[in-house]
Structures are given as C-alpha cells and as structure tokens.
Design an enzyme around this catalytic site. Structure first.
Site, PDB file in Angstrom:
ATOM      1  N   LYS A 245       0.838  -1.211   0.000  1.00 17.66           N
ATOM      2  CA  LYS A 245       0.000   0.000   0.000  1.00 17.66           C
ATOM      3  C   LYS A 245       0.870   1.257   0.000  1.00 17.66           C
ATOM      4  O   LYS A 245       0.621   2.184  -0.767  1.00 17.66           O
ATOM      5  CB  LYS A 245      -0.917  -0.049   1.225  1.00 17.66           C
ATOM      6  CG  LYS A 245      -1.877   1.115   1.343  1.00 17.66           C
ATOM      7  CD  LYS A 245      -3.120   0.727   2.139  1.00 17.66           C
ATOM      8  CE  LYS A 245      -2.843   0.581   3.623  1.00 17.66           C
ATOM      9  NZ  LYS A 245      -2.558   1.861   4.299  1.00 17.66           N
ATOM     10  N   SER A 246       1.883   1.279   0.851  1.00 19.80           N
ATOM     11  CA  SER A 246       2.737   2.473   0.934  1.00 19.80           C
ATOM     12  C   SER A 246       3.439   2.743  -0.395  1.00 19.80           C
ATOM     13  O   SER A 246       3.510   3.876  -0.865  1.00 19.80           O
ATOM     14  CB  SER A 246       3.821   2.277   2.004  1.00 19.80           C
ATOM     15  OG  SER A 246       3.236   2.209   3.267  1.00 19.80           O
TER      16      SER A 246
ATOM     17  N   ARG B 209      -8.804  11.975  12.325  1.00 22.22           N
ATOM     18  CA  ARG B 209      -7.360  11.790  12.562  1.00 22.22           C
ATOM     19  C   ARG B 209      -6.604  13.115  12.556  1.00 22.22           C
ATOM     20  O   ARG B 209      -6.979  14.064  11.860  1.00 22.22           O
ATOM     21  CB  ARG B 209      -6.797  10.800  11.524  1.00 22.22           C
ATOM     22  CG  ARG B 209      -7.440   9.441  11.692  1.00 22.22           C
ATOM     23  CD  ARG B 209      -6.923   8.440  10.712  1.00 22.22           C
ATOM     24  NE  ARG B 209      -5.524   8.123  10.939  1.00 22.22           N
ATOM     25  CZ  ARG B 209      -4.805   7.333  10.161  1.00 22.22           C
ATOM     26  NH1 ARG B 209      -5.361   6.790   9.096  1.00 22.22           N
ATOM     27  NH2 ARG B 209      -3.547   7.085  10.444  1.00 22.22           N
TER      28      ARG B 209
ATOM     29  N   GLN C 197       4.571   9.210   7.175  1.00 23.83           N
ATOM     30  CA  GLN C 197       3.639  10.066   6.431  1.00 23.83           C
ATOM     31  C   GLN C 197       4.044  11.524   6.563  1.00 23.83           C
ATOM     32  O   GLN C 197       4.018  12.282   5.585  1.00 23.83           O
ATOM     33  CB  GLN C 197       2.209   9.859   6.939  1.00 23.83           C
ATOM     34  CG  GLN C 197       1.678   8.465   6.633  1.00 23.83           C
ATOM     35  CD  GLN C 197       0.280   8.240   7.155  1.00 23.83           C
ATOM     36  OE1 GLN C 197      -0.284   9.087   7.845  1.00 23.83           O
ATOM     37  NE2 GLN C 197      -0.282   7.088   6.845  1.00 23.83           N
TER      38      GLN C 197
ATOM     39  N   ASP D  19       1.860  -1.077  11.797  1.00 20.46           N
ATOM     40  CA  ASP D  19       0.537  -1.555  11.378  1.00 20.46           C
ATOM     41  C   ASP D  19       0.274  -3.002  11.791  1.00 20.46           C
ATOM     42  O   ASP D  19      -0.801  -3.531  11.532  1.00 20.46           O
ATOM     43  CB  ASP D  19       0.398  -1.432   9.851  1.00 20.46           C
ATOM     44  CG  ASP D  19       0.362   0.030   9.426  1.00 20.46           C
ATOM     45  OD1 ASP D  19      -0.043   0.882  10.237  1.00 20.46           O
ATOM     46  OD2 ASP D  19       0.750   0.323   8.273  1.00 20.46           O
TER      47      ASP D  19
ATOM     48  N   LYS E  61      -4.555   5.809  14.656  1.00 20.15           N
ATOM     49  CA  LYS E  61      -4.627   5.123  13.354  1.00 20.15           C
ATOM     50  C   LYS E  61      -6.081   5.150  12.864  1.00 20.15           C
ATOM     51  O   LYS E  61      -6.864   5.960  13.322  1.00 20.15           O
ATOM     52  CB  LYS E  61      -4.084   3.696  13.490  1.00 20.15           C
ATOM     53  CG  LYS E  61      -2.583   3.658  13.783  1.00 20.15           C
ATOM     54  CD  LYS E  61      -1.802   4.225  12.625  1.00 20.15           C
ATOM     55  CE  LYS E  61      -0.319   4.293  12.892  1.00 20.15           C
ATOM     56  NZ  LYS E  61       0.385   5.026  11.835  1.00 20.15           N
TER      57      LYS E  61
ATOM     58  N   ARG F 129      -7.566  -3.301   9.527  1.00 18.64           N
ATOM     59  CA  ARG F 129      -6.648  -4.237  10.205  1.00 18.64           C
ATOM     60  C   ARG F 129      -7.292  -4.853  11.448  1.00 18.64           C
ATOM     61  O   ARG F 129      -6.995  -5.999  11.805  1.00 18.64           O
ATOM     62  CB  ARG F 129      -5.322  -3.558  10.523  1.00 18.64           C
ATOM     63  CG  ARG F 129      -4.612  -3.076   9.248  1.00 18.64           C
ATOM     64  CD  ARG F 129      -3.144  -2.852   9.402  1.00 18.64           C
ATOM     65  NE  ARG F 129      -2.664  -2.009   8.327  1.00 18.64           N
ATOM     66  CZ  ARG F 129      -2.380  -2.441   7.081  1.00 18.64           C
ATOM     67  NH1 ARG F 129      -2.525  -3.715   6.768  1.00 18.64           N
ATOM     68  NH2 ARG F 129      -1.966  -1.589   6.167  1.00 18.64           N
TER      69      ARG F 129
HETATM   70  C1  S3P Z   1       2.474   4.763   6.166  1.00 18.83           C
HETATM   71  C2  S3P Z   1       3.014   5.095   7.360  1.00 18.83           C
HETATM   72  C3  S3P Z   1       2.464   4.677   8.669  1.00 18.83           C
HETATM   73  C4  S3P Z   1       1.486   3.519   8.537  1.00 18.83           C
HETATM   74  C5  S3P Z   1       0.548   3.705   7.387  1.00 18.83           C
HETATM   75  C6  S3P Z   1       1.292   3.863   6.079  1.00 18.83           C
HETATM   76  C7  S3P Z   1       3.060   5.296   4.928  1.00 18.83           C
HETATM   77  O1  S3P Z   1       1.798   5.779   9.250  1.00 18.83           O
HETATM   78  O2  S3P Z   1       0.741   3.368   9.720  1.00 18.83           O
HETATM   79  O3  S3P Z   1      -0.341   2.611   7.267  1.00 18.83           O
HETATM   80  O4  S3P Z   1       2.745   4.784   3.840  1.00 18.83           O
HETATM   81  O5  S3P Z   1       3.869   6.214   5.029  1.00 18.83           O
HETATM   82  P1  S3P Z   1       2.640   6.882  10.088  1.00 18.83           P
HETATM   83  O6  S3P Z   1       3.725   7.327   9.233  1.00 18.83           O
HETATM   84  O7  S3P Z   1       1.679   7.996  10.370  1.00 18.83           O
HETATM   85  O8  S3P Z   1       3.064   6.152  11.324  1.00 18.83           O
END
Ligand code: S3P
Length: 445
Positions: free
Chosen positions: A27-28, A128, A175, A325, A352, A400
């Site tokens: 996903k990322s 959030r 993020q 996650d 989250k 999740r």
């Molecule tokens: C992600 C970073 C994580 C993770 C999210 C995806 C990303 O969040 O929990 O599912 O793709 O950069 P945080 O960076 O806010 O911890």
C-alpha cells in the site's frame, strides 16, 4: 460476487491451512508510485499496484489534479506524468476515503503548488490528526483553513513562494516525513527532515528512482534525510512488492491453526517493515525466508510458515515504527502464545484508522483473553491454549482490526463475527477469498 465486500462477516474454526499464495501490492509503495509518476515527466508503468480503495482514492485525487492515469490490465497502471509544478487546481474536493497516507502525502505535494485545494475523507479519516503535517507545511509557506484541531475537511492554500525547511519530527511518522519531502520538491534549496527513530523509507527510495537527489546521514540525534528542491523527475517504470502488512494476516493464521503449512510469495522485506517477522521469530515461530531477491529496488522473498507453539515476548518501543501496522495481528498471535507478551510504546496506535490500542484491548477481552493497557504499553497473557473467541467486534472503519479478528475466529474455540467486512477493501481486496482458499471458513454473517 466478491465475498470480501459483504458485511458483516463470520469466521469459524479452520482445519490445517495449506497453500502457496501471492498477496496484493504494498500500500505504501503503491501510493508513492502514483504520486511520483504524476509529477515526473513522461509515462510511468506501475506493475503490481494495489487496487485497494485507499490507493484508488489517491489515483482519483491525482486525476482531479490534472494527471491522466489509466488502468491497462489487472494491477498494471500507466501514469502520464505532468512534471513537477504541472499540477492543476482541482475543481472537485479531494476525497481520500479512509487513507491517512493519501491525505497527508498529497497535502504535502499541493502545499508548494500555487493553488487552493479542499481535502476530505471518511468518518475515520476526519477524526485523525492533521496538525502533524499542517505545522511543518505552514513553515514552508502554505496556509490551511481547518476546524479546531486541524482535522479534515480542510482547505490547503498552496504557496507561490515556498521555503525549504529543516524539520525534526516530533512523532515517528513516515507520512509526515514524506509530506515534507514532497513539499520540499517544490521549494528552492534543500529541505531536511530529521527523524529520531527511522521510519519506512519508501519515499526516499522512490525519489532516487525518479532521479531526485536525496542524502541520508545517520547522526547521534537521528537520521537526516535531505532532498534537493526543484529537480527534474523522470518517468521510470516500477514493480510494487507484495505488502508485508497484508501478508501478516495469512501468515499469523497459519501459525495459530495447528498443522498448517503456508507459503506467501513475493513479500516485500524492506528492513524498515519487517518488525513483525522478527518478533514472530523471537516467539519461536517456524518462519523461513526462501528465494530472496530484489525487485523494483526493494528486497523480497517467499515466506514459509508452519503452525506450532508460540511463546510470549517483549517488543521494545524502538521497534514500533518497523511494525506499526502489525500490532493488531501480533495481539492475536500473542493471545495464542504461551506466556506474557509485552508491547511497549504504542502511543501512535491511538491515532490510526481507529484507536487500535483500545480496539485490541476490548476485542481480546471479549474473546476471553487477559490483557492490560499500562500507559502506552499493551500486555497480553497467553495460556498456550486457544482463546474462547465467540465475540462480536465493531471494527470502526479499521481494516486491520477487521482482518485480525477474522484470523482469531480461524483458531479460537468459538466463531468470531465482525460488524463490517467492507473496510477490508481499503488495503486487501480479495482477503476473504484468499483466506478461504487456504482453508479458512469466513462467510457473510
Ligand atoms: C504509512 C506510514 C504509517 C502507517 C501507514 C502507512 C506510509 O503511518 O501506519 O499505514 O505509507 O507512510 P505513520 O507514518 O503515520 O506512522
């Protein structure tokens, strides 16, 4: 019909799980591939893109920003990049659905474009915290119109005159780091992010892949990531590895259902994502990496697991960013283990898709598992015997949590029910079919 879009769902005790399965793309990496493809010059082909709702929301937001994006075949997408600075003011509100990554990364991207855009999302995303990105982006010259607490919906007034910054992350968040680096692309000079604890580095990897200059140095105050502003980004095809976060659900299911043997192929093993696998090995899991290779610049492997006894362990707070996650599914593994599992430093779990610390504590308790929340630490007491299960879980828009308690149902004494399976589509389309294909018994409730 795809059973995974039905809700609610019931998951009953399964016999030994068997099989060899692939899992959807990371996903990322998928979000980032679309975003970088959009601001590069030329056409980027993405193979193995995750076609989950989160990523589809990012694709549609990018289309609203004037980027032509096409799906050529299953999981194969073409992004016709408009070049850095080539995005257009969107007429529509950008709706990122359930996706914090989509919202925060795109807020960073548009912050240094001279136009106004409006962001919103679903009920979960609108709860959030966004101040963690609006604060640094304000320093770079963007302005935001938001309600108290900087939640979505909000307006981003991008700046015509961006300033590069040096920013120390107050929370370990890839993020936030990525939002700043994306904004930094539009600023002259160098933008640096200092992270006290390393977080997933897919943005850094992808910046290099598309031709930007990135320097990473380790110092005693943390890791400094510096990007050179206003680069020429060049389209470049890429392959998305299988998502280790998604892989963790069938893998843990096979570890807790006795007699199982399962191979999950092509799983991304970026070292900043493998904290769960390290933890499972410490718990005595029979887990092996086979056929290690590199694809699209990321290490991948096939992971083979066999069901067996797990023992409790202590997961240090420093490991949290490498498995942030995966705590919900680790909570399930811990409930089947012999002895106490202590997970330290879980404050980020509270913000989250849902408050995952509360969701795990209540859900496991309802399954007859002894748990404790001590500040930001979470303790699960396993007896080595399968928990009672038999609970009905409200998943609160959290994919999740939904998948974790369906895995619980596969090995607990009584079946589990979740109130909404639709949310699984955000990250793992085909989850129910995949789990049933290896021997699960998940069906509409
Ligand atoms: C992600 C970073 C994580 C993770 C999210 C995806 C990303 O969040 O929990 O599912 O793709 O950069 P945080 O960076 O806010 O911890």
């Amino acid at each position: 019909m795809n059973a995974s879009i039905r809700s609610p769902l019931r998951s009953a005790r399964a016999h030994a799980l068997q099989g060899r399965v692939g899992i959807p793309g990371d996903k990322s990496v998928s979000h980032r591939a679309l975003i970088f493809g959009a601001i590069a010059v030329g056409t980027t082909r993405i193979t193995g893109l995750l076609e989950g709702e989160d990523v589809l929301h990012t694709a549609s937001a990018l289309r609203s920003l004037g980027v032509p994006i096409e799906r050529e075949a299953e999981a194969s997408w073409l992004v016709h990049g408009v070049g850095l600075g080539g995005l257009a003011e969107p007429e529509a509100v950008l709706d990122l659905g359930n996706s914090g990554t989509g919202a925060r990364l795109l807020m960073g991207l548009v912050a240094t474009h001279p136009f106004t855009s409006f962001f919103t999302g679903d009920e979960s995303l609108c709860r959030r915290p966004m101040a963690r990105v609006t604060a640094p982006l304000t320093e770079m010259g963007a302005r935001f119109v938001a309600r108290d607490g900087a939640r979505l919906p909000l307006a981003v007034l991008g700046t015509e005159d961006p300033l590069p910054i040096e920013y120390r992350l107050p929370v370990p968040s890839a993020q936030v780091k990525s939002a700043i680096l994306l904004a930094g692309l539009g600023a002259p000079g160098e933008t640096s992010v200092i992270e006290p604890q390393p977080t997933r580095n897919h943005t850094e990897n992808m910046l290099r892949h598309f031709g930007a200059t990135v320097a990473v140095t380790e110092g005693k105050n943390g890791r400094r990531v510096t990007v050179g502003g206003q680069p020429e980004l060049v389209a470049s095809d890429l392959t998305v590895p299988g998502d280790p976060s998604s892989a963790s659900f069938p893998l843990v299911a096979a570890l807790v259902v006795p007699g199982s043997t399962l191979t999950v192929t092509g799983v991304g093993l970026n070292p900043l994502r493998t904290g769960l696998f390290d933890t499972l090995l410490e718990m005595g899991a029979n887990l092996k990496y086979e056929n290690r290779r590199v694809e699209g610049g990321e290490p991948i492997a096939d992971i083979v697991v066999c069901g067996g006894t797990l023992r409790g362990t202590t997961v240090p707070a420093e490991r949290a960013p490498r498995m942030i996650d995966e705590y919900p599914i680790l909570g399930i593994a811990a409930a089947f283990a012999e002895g106490r599992t202590v997970m330290r430093g879980l404050q980020e779990l509270r913000v989250k898709e849902s408050d995952r610390l509360a969701a795990m504590a209540h859900g496991l308790e309802a399954c007859g598992v002894k748990v404790a929340v001590d500040g930001d630490d979470f303790v699960v007491e396993g007896t080595g015997a399968p928990p009672a299960g038999g609970a009905n879980i409200a998943v609160e828009f959290d994919h999740r949590i939904a998948m974790s308690f369906l895995v619980m149902g596969m090995a607990a004494r009584r079946a589990m029910r979740i109130d909404d399976g639709a949310t699984i589509e955000t990250s793992f389309p085909g989850f129910v079919a995949l789990m049933n294909g290896i021997g699960g018994a998940i069906e509409p409730a």
